[in-house]
Design a protein around this motif. Sequence first.
Motif, PDB file in Angstrom:
ATOM      1  N   UNK A 164     -14.890 -46.836  -5.759  1.00 23.62           N
ATOM      2  CA  UNK A 164     -15.167 -45.436  -5.471  1.00 23.62           C
ATOM      3  C   UNK A 164     -13.911 -44.627  -5.285  1.00 23.62           C
ATOM      4  N   UNK A 165     -12.878 -45.261  -4.748  1.00 21.05           N
ATOM      5  CA  UNK A 165     -11.623 -44.525  -4.626  1.00 21.05           C
ATOM      6  C   UNK A 165     -11.058 -44.196  -6.003  1.00 21.05           C
ATOM      7  N   UNK A 206     -12.777 -41.362  -7.576  1.00 22.71           N
ATOM      8  CA  UNK A 206     -12.415 -40.077  -6.988  1.00 22.71           C
ATOM      9  C   UNK A 206     -11.226 -39.489  -7.731  1.00 22.71           C
ATOM     10  N   UNK A 237      -3.625 -58.645  -0.209  1.00 26.95           N
ATOM     11  CA  UNK A 237      -4.824 -59.193   0.409  1.00 26.95           C
ATOM     12  C   UNK A 237      -4.966 -60.666   0.060  1.00 26.95           C
ATOM     13  N   UNK A 290      -4.916 -51.872  -0.280  1.00 29.59           N
ATOM     14  CA  UNK A 290      -6.187 -52.583  -0.180  1.00 29.59           C
ATOM     15  C   UNK A 290      -6.134 -53.942  -0.838  1.00 29.59           C
ATOM     16  N   UNK A 291      -5.400 -54.055  -1.938  1.00 30.00           N
ATOM     17  CA  UNK A 291      -5.571 -55.258  -2.740  1.00 30.00           C
ATOM     18  C   UNK A 291      -4.341 -56.137  -2.880  1.00 30.00           C
ATOM     19  N   UNK A 324     -16.033 -56.351  -9.537  1.00 30.99           N
ATOM     20  CA  UNK A 324     -16.498 -57.659  -9.987  1.00 30.99           C
ATOM     21  C   UNK A 324     -16.106 -58.736  -8.999  1.00 30.99           C
ATOM     22  N   UNK A 325     -14.938 -58.557  -8.381  1.00 28.07           N
ATOM     23  CA  UNK A 325     -14.496 -59.576  -7.448  1.00 28.07           C
ATOM     24  C   UNK A 325     -14.937 -59.289  -6.043  1.00 28.07           C
ATOM     25  N   UNK A 326     -15.677 -58.216  -5.828  1.00 22.23           N
ATOM     26  CA  UNK A 326     -16.285 -58.016  -4.527  1.00 22.23           C
ATOM     27  C   UNK A 326     -15.698 -56.901  -3.702  1.00 22.23           C
ATOM     28  N   UNK A 327     -14.583 -56.328  -4.124  1.00 17.73           N
ATOM     29  CA  UNK A 327     -13.999 -55.246  -3.327  1.00 17.73           C
ATOM     30  C   UNK A 327     -14.626 -53.943  -3.790  1.00 17.73           C
ATOM     31  N   UNK A 328     -15.719 -53.607  -3.153  1.00 22.66           N
ATOM     32  CA  UNK A 328     -16.565 -52.550  -3.693  1.00 22.66           C
ATOM     33  C   UNK A 328     -15.974 -51.177  -3.481  1.00 22.66           C
ATOM     34  N   UNK A 329     -15.232 -51.024  -2.397  1.00 22.21           N
ATOM     35  CA  UNK A 329     -14.761 -49.683  -2.066  1.00 22.21           C
ATOM     36  C   UNK A 329     -13.731 -49.164  -3.043  1.00 22.21           C
TER      37      UNK A 329
END
Lengths: 371, 350, 178
Positions: free
Chosen positions: A134-135, A138, A198, A194-195, A126-131
């Motif tokens: 998917x992680x 997984x 950031x 990642x987050x 929702x906030x734009x961190x699309x990857x």
Amino acid sequence: MAQAETLFDASELTVSMGPQHPSTHGVLQVKLKLDGERVLDAECVIGYLHRGVEKLGEVQTYGQFVPTLDRMDYIAAVSNCLGYCETIEKLLGVTAPPRAQYIRLIMTELNRITSHLLWLGTHAIDLGAITTFLYCFREREEILKIFENYCGARLTTHMFRIGGTQYELYEGFQDQVRKFIQDFPKKVDEYETLLTENRIWLDRTKDVGIISGKDAIDMGLTGPSLRGSGVQWDLRKAKPYCIYSEFDFDIPVGEVGDTYDRYLVRMEEMRQSARIVSQAIDKIPDGPIMAKMSKIIKPPVGDIYHSIESPKGELGYYIVSDGSTAAYRARVRPPSYVNLQSLKKMVVGHMVADVVAVIGTLDIVLGEIDR
Amino acid sequence: MDFAIDNIIIPLIKIGIVFGVLSGVVALMTLAERKVAAFIQVRLGPMRVGPHGILQPLADGVKLMLKEDILPAKADKWIFTLAPIIALVPAFIVFAVIPFGPSLELFGKTIPLRITDLNIGLLYVLSISSVGILGIILGGWASNSKYPLMGALRSAAQMVSYEVALGFSIMGVLMIAGSLSLVDIVNKQKEFGWWFVFLQPLGFILFFVCGIAETNRAPFDLPEAESELVAGFHTEYSGFRFSLYFLAEYANMIAVSAMAVTLFFGGWLRPFANYPLPGFLAFLDAPLMGLVWFGIKVAIFLYCYLWFRWTWPRYRYDQLMKIGWQWLLPLALANLVVTAGIVLLFIRKG
Amino acid sequence: MDALKEKFSTQFVKAYSFIGQNNIEVKKALIAEIMTFMRDNPITPCNYLADETAVHWPKDEEFEIVYILYSFSKNEYVKVKTRIKEWETIESVASVWTTADWLEREVYDMFGVRYANHPNLKRILLPEDWVGFPLRKDYNVRLQDVEWVRKHLGIDSGQKYYVGEARHEDPNYITPTD
């Protein structure tokens, strides 16, 4: 903040974040009153997914009602099952045998990880961190494979029965779970890299949707959202159910009560869940998996309230029994329903783009809200 | 006859080649975006059309052509059709002044590997890129609907704000090179022996960040993403017209990358251009290799674009504007002042 | 418990414990003050309303409103129950805990219990124009569905329905496998 003073911004815009929307998790309609970009008022319209689960509870027998409950909070279906089975067992005065309790505990904690992973994925996207999405999926896939191997279903599992569990553990269960738990903390580190530090993530989540501890208790907020506001309260420690008292784990608590704190709380909870599972997986005792009880469940007349800590908050069941095979009143206290009330308080005064962040951080499931 | 060949036929051939290659790269970018995104996200991306999905852009193009072309009833027909074209054309004509390589000796003629050399090349690029913003505003306006208009205005406001900082960030390069012509800038980098990125690191960072914001790419793509309410200026567009906006975005990305390479990374120069190479590597100095070096550098920048989009979350609109005005512009001005001081003291010598 | 008894002695009915859970029954008249007392009393300050719901007892034509309270400091759950006749209104406790806002709206939506002094008593889960209160015992879902089909689709839906008590009470109860 001086608003609506000049001729130009005299009009307030009422916009509806409609029921079908990529950012609301399920069919939720939020009517926003905006002044430019600032939110003045937010009203939630729910009920799009209302299926009458409580009415069904009155016609279905106790055993039949269990699968219906899976569909409520469909992301964390195992917790629903656990809560209800424990409630009925309490009413009947039956305890599930130790082996069944261990199985229940492991599955519920894995389920907590699943639910939080899905929360993280959708919140990030929702906030734009699309990857990140998917992680997370997984990892979630690994757990769902375990669920599938155990009971045949991935999402709406019907894992436990009143009195214990029905299915015996399969060959290789312990190895599969152990392997997953060993790798998992590294994966959580990956998400954190990642987050957590950031700059953009911090800007989007710090000081967004603040709610103080006192307000949170007053509004009935429970679960990680409450712990993010500094109240250290977890039903697994306060009123231990199942066999949580035998395990060693911490309750993460936030300080400020903003979105970032709730994010950190949930990340830590994932780690703690992994810790509990790694302790439990080695200690599963042998024995029966189902308590000795009659096939037809006729509890004594009376009522009972029992609640567990589902990944979303306090999931409570209030069952009124009149001695027959079906409940007289089966009430579910959904955590997301009560949590969603605080949306208005959290969102007023923020920008439109923050509404999405706050809905994500409350971690709501419409199936639970609407039942 | 010579005149005709020199001034009409050769430029036409060059224009044809440049636009052909550019269109090809834009098409390839659509595939690259999906593949890079997929690999970052632990999956494979398009694999079916052609080996490893190479022919996917072809399939996408055919699909978009065949899609129903919806024209909203209340929209202004001419402007609705014109807007995407206005967005697309400036991105392409920026390439008219970018030098792709040194001069090439062919058939006894010296053909410089660029379309033209305007002595106000940099100014030309900045002004042309401003025209692209018009395409977005018109697109939102022509849709004749509240939300696309709001989205278009937000996009336009963002682009205009970052244009200012962009302009200031390249003035440092301008001062050091002493000329607005892009060819001169590249030649100066060869003369100095240092690419300008080493002399103007802050300028480069500012330029690239502003460039990302200019092209409405993540992390500055709030007006365009599934923004909660306003679905962006291209809501009402479908089919071929939508694909034009899409291509305009990629073309802009390539333009910004090409500018960054030309201004800061030496254009078509090879690394360590002033040091001679041993005999067997001498082919690396050939004029046509200039094209290859240029291509490699632009490719790296394009990869960075894609990398950023799929890794970082996106900024909220007010934070975005705040960064543009409160941070980037003052930094660019500071860069300008410091560079002016250094140039005055050391390079110009009074 | 005793403090509650002596303060509200007129309203008190009984206190008992069932399967280890504490229940208090009170009369409905001063419910808001009783709740405020429950929240503020120093012995067991119940600062958290876990749930508020209703149970329909059609034989007595009564609703039993159940409040489930929790005290953080004492780590205890208490159930407070009160009975009202079907047509009576009861005071809202939304002024005591804000949680009650939506919880009472749902009780209103499902049962038709009217709350006085509620900030926003509207239907919450069902559409605004719904007629009827589903969780009442005399609300026959099948009958309602059959009528809807007849009205909107013009055909007979062919479902078996029993008018009156809940289905499983009926002596001719057929299990859902048929």
